[in-house]
Scaffold this motif. Structure first.
Motif, PDB file in Angstrom:
ATOM      1  N   VAL A 640       1.991  -4.233  -9.517  1.00 62.18           N
ATOM      2  CA  VAL A 640       2.998  -4.251  -8.623  1.00 62.18           C
ATOM      3  C   VAL A 640       2.657  -3.081  -7.646  1.00 62.18           C
ATOM      4  N   THR A 641       3.443  -3.222  -6.296  1.00 65.41           N
ATOM      5  CA  THR A 641       3.121  -2.241  -5.463  1.00 65.41           C
ATOM      6  C   THR A 641       4.353  -1.230  -5.654  1.00 65.41           C
ATOM      7  N   VAL A 642       3.667   0.156  -4.982  1.00 62.23           N
ATOM      8  CA  VAL A 642       4.519   1.364  -4.939  1.00 62.23           C
ATOM      9  C   VAL A 642       4.694   1.772  -3.537  1.00 62.23           C
ATOM     10  N   ARG A 643       5.742   1.823  -2.853  1.00 64.76           N
ATOM     11  CA  ARG A 643       6.032   2.301  -1.487  1.00 64.76           C
ATOM     12  C   ARG A 643       6.521   3.578  -1.490  1.00 64.76           C
ATOM     13  N   GLU A 644       6.026   4.523  -0.563  1.00 61.57           N
ATOM     14  CA  GLU A 644       6.587   5.591  -0.435  1.00 61.57           C
ATOM     15  C   GLU A 644       7.526   5.585   0.940  1.00 61.57           C
ATOM     16  N   ARG A 645       8.599   6.229   0.784  1.00 54.61           N
ATOM     17  CA  ARG A 645       9.574   6.006   1.851  1.00 54.61           C
ATOM     18  C   ARG A 645       8.982   6.378   3.216  1.00 54.61           C
ATOM     19  N   ASP A 646       8.621   7.598   3.502  1.00 54.46           N
ATOM     20  CA  ASP A 646       8.532   8.055   5.006  1.00 54.46           C
ATOM     21  C   ASP A 646       7.061   7.697   5.512  1.00 54.46           C
ATOM     22  N   SER A 647       6.078   7.600   4.763  1.00 54.54           N
ATOM     23  CA  SER A 647       4.669   7.153   5.272  1.00 54.54           C
ATOM     24  C   SER A 647       4.681   5.565   5.381  1.00 54.54           C
ATOM     25  N   LYS A 648       5.328   5.042   4.482  1.00 55.54           N
ATOM     26  CA  LYS A 648       5.433   3.468   4.189  1.00 55.54           C
ATOM     27  C   LYS A 648       4.239   3.088   3.824  1.00 55.54           C
ATOM     28  N   ASP A 649       3.427   3.851   3.231  1.00 53.54           N
ATOM     29  CA  ASP A 649       2.119   3.468   2.460  1.00 53.54           C
ATOM     30  C   ASP A 649       2.486   3.052   1.013  1.00 53.54           C
ATOM     31  N   GLN A 650       1.614   2.171   0.661  1.00 59.55           N
ATOM     32  CA  GLN A 650       1.765   1.355  -0.555  1.00 59.55           C
ATOM     33  C   GLN A 650       0.534   1.583  -1.493  1.00 59.55           C
TER      34      GLN A 650
END
Length: 700
Positions: A640-650
């Motif tokens: 699966v992918t995990v996305r970080e809220r502020d950077s939107k990096d996954q």
């Protein structure tokens, strides 16, 4: 820092205006003296140049004020409040009945944030310091609050609209008027500006008569109707009630949680093995019948307090762990700097204690721990300062007091009070209850000690000062040794002395028959004393509201035609730690999402599954507005992918590992940077909404 730069600009502007005024006078003097045209022309050109500088500085100041919450302050605040109410962080209580001013309900995400803040408070203070936590009733008998002084002194001065009867706090009206003039009237003469600053600095000193006089002098009227106001008069802020059906046992809803700790001191001291120092803590509701509640969660009638009472030997206020925080450097505003209207600046905590700006190590220790607590929650350290109380703000018994103030769209807001209250509270309850609330220290060998003995004559003081007898006696008994010796010397030399009583706000004349002051030597096998108290008191609702503002920002949507709201809560306080999104409505993905949900539950990670058919971008936007730091998107059965809220990096993570990855980051064991270094960056999602490029349909 913004505040410092604005203050600096104001100072520079004032200097340039003064220079322009002086140059104008010089031009007039040259013309009057018949100076040569060239001299006059040169002086006029200098005056024009100064006026250009004044105009440029005025424009820059206007711009800075606007950028930092001046012109756009109300719009920003409204954006925050709209987002909070729409997502049910909090709403006005009894909304369907048009609500009641000063009362609010926390919704699901608001409750979660509050719960997380309080859990961290317990971890950061109660567990770290081995504090004794208590939970006392909200309903308090009148006798307790009579002893503490709340029945007689817990008042604010109120004025009424003479036509409608609407009530207002008199000091708020005066403070708002002065603040508005200082912030918005850029043509304000320096003399008037200094006058308004003096008024704001001495608000607590003004009597009802003086406050009323100022309101009339400045032409202050009812803000809503512009009607004239009544003279100020005192209003007790406590909610009165009665205990039992007879109504003969009066009580109040407690205005603070501290008194429950003080009245339990004897039992807590015994529980702690009769040893000092120790601290007791309490989290609970407090009630204040505010005259005119405003500013949302910042001024309400029912609120949550988290208070600590740290009991210590008054002769030894050192702290064994002070060195752990002594190197911290943050914004402080000592009273001497305030007196001279200097901007606050960063100071090292150890230096502030060493130089005597902060009275003692224990007080300094709790200031440092409070700084770490607030910044860990997500409060911006550049918008946090510790301001020392001016002499007129402190009670006569207090040794020192500092407020942790957080800058918000409403200005600087007091959120934590950290005070050295000396022995006042335990002494007051000892006298009223007749129960000795004292500590003991046994000596290995007898010691000869010299003790200060202050014995007021209640009869003589009462005859002269009548209803003020208690206040005068309290002030006499609270004297430090140096002051007491000075009073005694004057009484012996002159027969009388002028003595300032803080609680009266004025000096009184004492005569020799009113008080006996002496020093006696005696041998003691033990020291029996009333402990001093260092009290950090946290307004949880105020902290949470400032956290909402400090965490809020907007960013453009992918379409670019609207702004998306985001709360950048740290995982520590976020209401939900992560969301789980099957990319599309497909049974295989939904089963994987359920497995991940079970793993997250076992890891005690709060989360939410969203299996709606809404686009993944809109689902991300919804949870960003709730402040959820991580989103897990299920787009295959293995990873699966995990996305970080502020950077939107996954990053791409295997299904088996994903729960432990999220737990590591939310628990603070790893940072997002650590995760980026461990797992491959996933680039097949767009940077704006995380939507698969080109192959959504192939996966369906």
């Amino acid at each position: 820092m913004a505040e410092t730069s604005i203050d600096s600009l104001k100072g520079t502007l004032a200097q340039k205006r003064a220079s322009a005024e002086a140059q104008g006078q010089a031009v007039r003097a040259l013309k009057a003296s018949g100076a040569s045209p060239s001299e006059v022309e040169s002086a006029v050109n200098s005056l024009k140049a100064l006026k250009v500088e004044v105009e440029a500085l005025s424009k820059e100041l206007n711009s800075r004020v606007s950028e930092n919450g001046g012109g756009n302050r109300d719009d920003f605040r409204q954006g925050v409040v709209n987002a909070l109410e729409r997502r049910l962080f909090y709403i006005p209580s009894f909304k369907i009945y048009r609500g009641v001013a000063g009362l609010y309900d926390y919704g699901p995400p608001g409750c979660a944030v509050k719960s997380n803040v309080l859990a961290f408070w317990r971890e950061h203070f109660v567990l770290e310091e081995n504090m004794l936590e208590v939970d006392c009733p909200c309903v308090t008998p009148e006798v307790v609050l009579k002893a503490s002084g709340h029945v007689d002194k817990f008042t604010d001065l109120m004025v009424k609209d003479e036509k409608t009867g609407t009530c207002y706090r008199a000091d708020h009206l005066l403070k708002d008027f002065c603040k508005d003039k200082l912030e918005k009237d850029l043509t304000l003469p320096e003399e008037k500006a200094m006058e308004y600053k003096r008024v704001m600095a001495t608000l607590d000193d003004l009597s009802g008569k003086e406050l009323g006089s100022k309101l009339k002098e400045y032409g202050i009227v009812a803000p809503d109707t512009k009607n004239p106001l009544s003279d100020p008069y005192p209003f007790n802020l406590m909610f009165a009630t009665s205990i039992g059906p007879s109504g003969l046992s009066p009580g109040y809803m407690r205005p603070e949680t501290a008194q429950g700790i003080f009245v339990n001191f004897k039992d807590l001291y015994y529980y702690n093995g009769n040893k000092l120092p120790f601290a007791a803590a309490q989290i609970g509701q407090a009630f204040r019948n505010e005259i005119s509640p405003r500013q949302g969660l910042l001024r309400v009638r029912e609120f949550t307090l988290a208070e600590i009472e740290h009991f210590v030997d008054p002769d030894d206020k050192s702290h064994p762990k002070f060195k752990d925080v002594s190197n911290l450097e943050f914004f402080m505003y000592p009273r001497d700097e305030q007196k001279e209207a200097k901007p606050f600046k960063k100071l090292q905590l150890g230096d502030a204690v060493k130089k005597g700006n902060i009275n003692n190590e224990t007080l300094g220790y709790f200031i440092g721990r409070t700084y770490l607590f607030l910044t860990s929650l997500g409060i911006d350290k550049e918008r946090l300062r510790f301001r020392q109380h001016m002499a007129n703000e402190m009670a006569h018994y207090a040794a020192d007091c500092w407020d942790a103030e957080i800058e918000s769209s409403y200005g600087w807001i007091e959120c934590v009070g950290i005070a050295d209250r000396s022995a006042y509270d335990l002494r007051a309850h000892t006298e009223k209850s007749g129960v000795q609330l004292v500590a003991q220290e046994k000596f290995a060998e007898p010691r000869e000690v010299e003790k200060l003995v202050i014995t007021p004559s209640k009869k003589e003081v009462g005859l002269v000062f009548k209803g003020n007898q208690k206040k005068v006696i309290e002030a006499l008994e609270a004297m430090k040794e140096a002051k007491a010796m000075e009073v005694r010397a004057n009484l012996e030399a002159k027969g009388e002395v002028e003595f300032f009583v803080c609680t009266l706000g004025q000096s009184v004349t004492l005569t020799k028959n009113m008080v006996s002051i002496s020093k006696e030597k005696k041998k003691e096998h033990q020291k029996v004393f009333i402990p001093s108290v260092i009290e950090p008191s946290f307004g949880i609702g105020r902290i949470i509201y400032c956290l909402f503002e400090h965490s809020f920002y907007t960013r453009p949507s992918k379409a670019g035609d609207e702004q998306c709201n985001v709360f950048r809560f740290p995982p520590l306080v976020a209401p939900i730690k992560c969301t789980v999104f099957p990319l599309i409505q497909k049974s295989e993905y939904e089963e994987v999402a359920k497995l991940i949900s079970k793993a997250l539950t076992r890891a005690r990670i709060s989360h939410k599954i969203d299996i709606t058919g809404t686009s993944i971008g809109k689902r991300y936007a919804r949870t960003d507005e709730l402040g959820v730091p991580f989103a897990i998107t299920v787009d295959s059965s293995n990873s699966v992918t995990v996305r970080e809220r502020d950077s939107k990096d996954q990053v791409r993570v295997s299904v088996d590992e994903v729960a432990s990855v999220v737990k590591d980051v939310t628990d603070g064991d790893s940072t997002w940077t650590d995760i980026l270094s461990r797992y491959p960056l996933h680039s097949s999602y767009s940077s704006d909404e995380g939507v698969l490029i080109g192959d959504i349909h192939s996966k369906s």
